[in-house]
Structures are given as C-alpha cells and as structure tokens.
Design a protein around this motif. Structure first.
Motif, short mmCIF file in Angstrom:
data_model
loop_
_atom_site.label_atom_id
_atom_site.label_comp_id
_atom_site.label_asym_id
_atom_site.label_seq_id
_atom_site.Cartn_x
_atom_site.Cartn_y
_atom_site.Cartn_z
N GLN A 80 2.11 0.68 3.43
CA GLN A 80 0.71 1.74 3.87
C GLN A 80 0.17 3.14 3.45
OE1 GLN A 80 0.00 -0.67 7.17
NE2 GLN A 80 -1.58 -2.05 5.56
N GLU A 81 1.93 4.05 3.94
CA GLU A 81 1.55 4.83 4.50
C GLU A 81 1.98 5.82 3.10
OE1 GLU A 81 4.08 5.87 7.87
OE2 GLU A 81 2.65 5.29 9.05
N SER A 95 -4.41 -1.76 2.43
CA SER A 95 -4.96 -0.30 3.59
C SER A 95 -6.27 -0.56 4.23
CB SER A 95 -3.94 0.50 3.45
OG SER A 95 -4.56 1.32 2.36
N SER A 101 -7.97 -5.31 4.17
CA SER A 101 -7.38 -5.06 3.04
C SER A 101 -5.98 -6.60 3.30
CB SER A 101 -6.13 -4.08 3.39
OG SER A 101 -5.87 -4.49 4.66
N SER A 128 4.24 -1.58 7.49
CA SER A 128 3.73 0.15 7.46
C SER A 128 4.33 1.05 6.75
CB SER A 128 4.16 0.82 8.90
OG SER A 128 5.37 0.39 8.79
#
Length: 256
Positions: free
Chosen positions: A120-121, A235, A239, A117
């Motif tokens: 992805q961010e 993402s 993906s 995560s």
C-alpha cells in the motif's frame, strides 16, 4: 487528513470558485453587447464539450473499476490456490505434509501481516514474499513421489502453486496507481474547460442558475475523486482487502 475530509474540501472549493467567478463577473461594467441571450454557437459548443467530457469520464470510471475488479479476482485466485495446496497436501506423509502447510501458512501470514502494508505504501510486492513462495514451490517440486497417490496429486499441486505465483505477479503489477499522468491531465483540464464554459452561457446570480452551476461543479469534482479513489486498487478508502486470505485461512487468525 482523511480522504473524505479531502473530498469535502474539494467539493467546497469547486463551489467557492463558481460563486467567486459569478460574483466577480457581475461586478464588472456591463459590456456593450447584449447579455439577454447567448449566441447559438456558444450553446452548441458548450453542449458538445459536455458530451465529449462525459464520454471521457465514463471511460475513465469504467477503466479504474475494471482494474479494481481484476485485482480482486487475482487476490482471490492467489488465496484459493494456496488453500487447495494446503488441502491437497493430505496425500503426503505427516512430516512432509506439515512442512508444506507450514510453508503455505508462513507465506499467507507474511502477505497479510507485513507485505500488504508495504504494498500500500510503496506500490509493489517484496522480495521476501517471493522467497517464501519459491520455498513452497521448491519443497513440492524437489520431492519425488513415493506412491501412486502422490504421483497423481503431484501435478495438480504444482499447478496450484503456479497459479498462486501468477496471481501474485498480477497483484504486484496492479499495485499502485493505474491511470497514466496524461489521462489525469486530460481529466482535470477537461473539467476546467467544461465548468468554464458555464460562464460563456452568461450565468447570473439568480438562485436557480447558481444552484444548477454548483450542482454541476460538485458532480464533476465528485466523479474525479471517485476515479482517483478507485485508481489504486489496494489502498485508499475503496480498496481490495485481505479478506480472501482471512476467510480461507481462519486457523491463522489473520484478522485478529
């Protein structure tokens, strides 16, 4: 906002722009020049612009698809290498074998549950993940082989750890968008010019001409969305996922 909602809005906007321009052109006073036929030179230029832009779009699509495929291969290589490290640790005594497998499990769990995560961010990997993988490498490298079997398996295990490290570095480099901004400028600018050339062909509000213009505009808008969607391998809607880790380490219940 969902990405598919965004693309629907983008496609609808492209259609609205084409219709609005056609309607506004029809409301203008009729020019003195004849509008019965388009000059041959304009048709030729429009055709050439369309061909050149189609080549650029094709190259862009191939580029982002190749980047996504490379990212997926790197992730599978990372997961496979770690799986082999865990399996090959069977040659060690129980205490050290459990320690190696605990290092592998800790790294895999962290990547799937936390680092993914973050990647992805933020478009990058974490220092904590580097430390966990380094601990595995140090534990294996600093233990002297205690038997011929351990001596034979030592190098192969170290090779798998190195492969996992290389794949991790590649994953970090591929995280985030891969298309340079100048390429996006060319793609969007080319789309505006290509669609704008439709009006140089003196399009009118006949159902057939409007339908063809709308289909063409929607196609270009969708292809641009597809490039944008593939541009970030880890993402967006299409993906690379953590499935290789989940498949190769079912005992960790990563997908649960």
């Amino acid at each position: 906002m969902s990405e598919w909602v965004a693309v629907v809005i983008a496609l609808a906007s492209a259609c609205a722009v084409v219709v609005a321009v056609v309607v506004l052109r029809q409301r203008r006073p009729i020019a003195a020049d004849s509008t019965d036929e388009t000059p041959d030179v304009i048709e030729y230029i429009t055709m050439m612009i369309g061909v050149v832009y189609a080549i650029v779009l094709g190259l862009a699509i191939a580029g982002v698809w190749e980047a996504r495929g490379a990212a997926q291969d790197d992730l599978f290589r990372e997961a496979q290498s770690l799986r082999e490290v865990s399996d090959r640790a069977v040659i060690y005594p129980a205490e050290f074998r459990d320690q190696v497998r605990a290092d592998v499990d800790a790294y895999v769990s962290y990547v799937v549950n936390t680092e993914w995560s973050y990647m992805q961010e933020n478009g990058g990997i974490t220092e904590k993940g580097d430390q966990l993988l380094q601990k595995l490498q140090n534990d294996v490298a600093t233990r002297s082989p205690a038997s011929d079997l351990e001596s034979q398996g030592y190098q192969s295990i170290m090779d798998r750890v190195s492969q996992a490290s290389e794949a991790r570095n590649s994953r970090g480099q591929n995280a985030g968008p891969t298309m340079p901004g100048v390429v996006w400028f060319g793609l969007i600018g080319g789309a505006v010019v290509t669609i704008g050339m439709l009006f140089a062909l003196q399009i009118r509000r006949t159902p057939r001409e409007l339908t063809l213009a709308l289909c063409f505009s929607v196609l270009i808008a969708f292809l641009l969305f597809m490039i944008w969607d593939f541009d970030n391998p880890f993402s967006r809607s299409v993906s690379v996922t953590t499935q290789p880790f989940e498949d190769l380490f079912p005992e960790l219940n990563l997908g649960g």
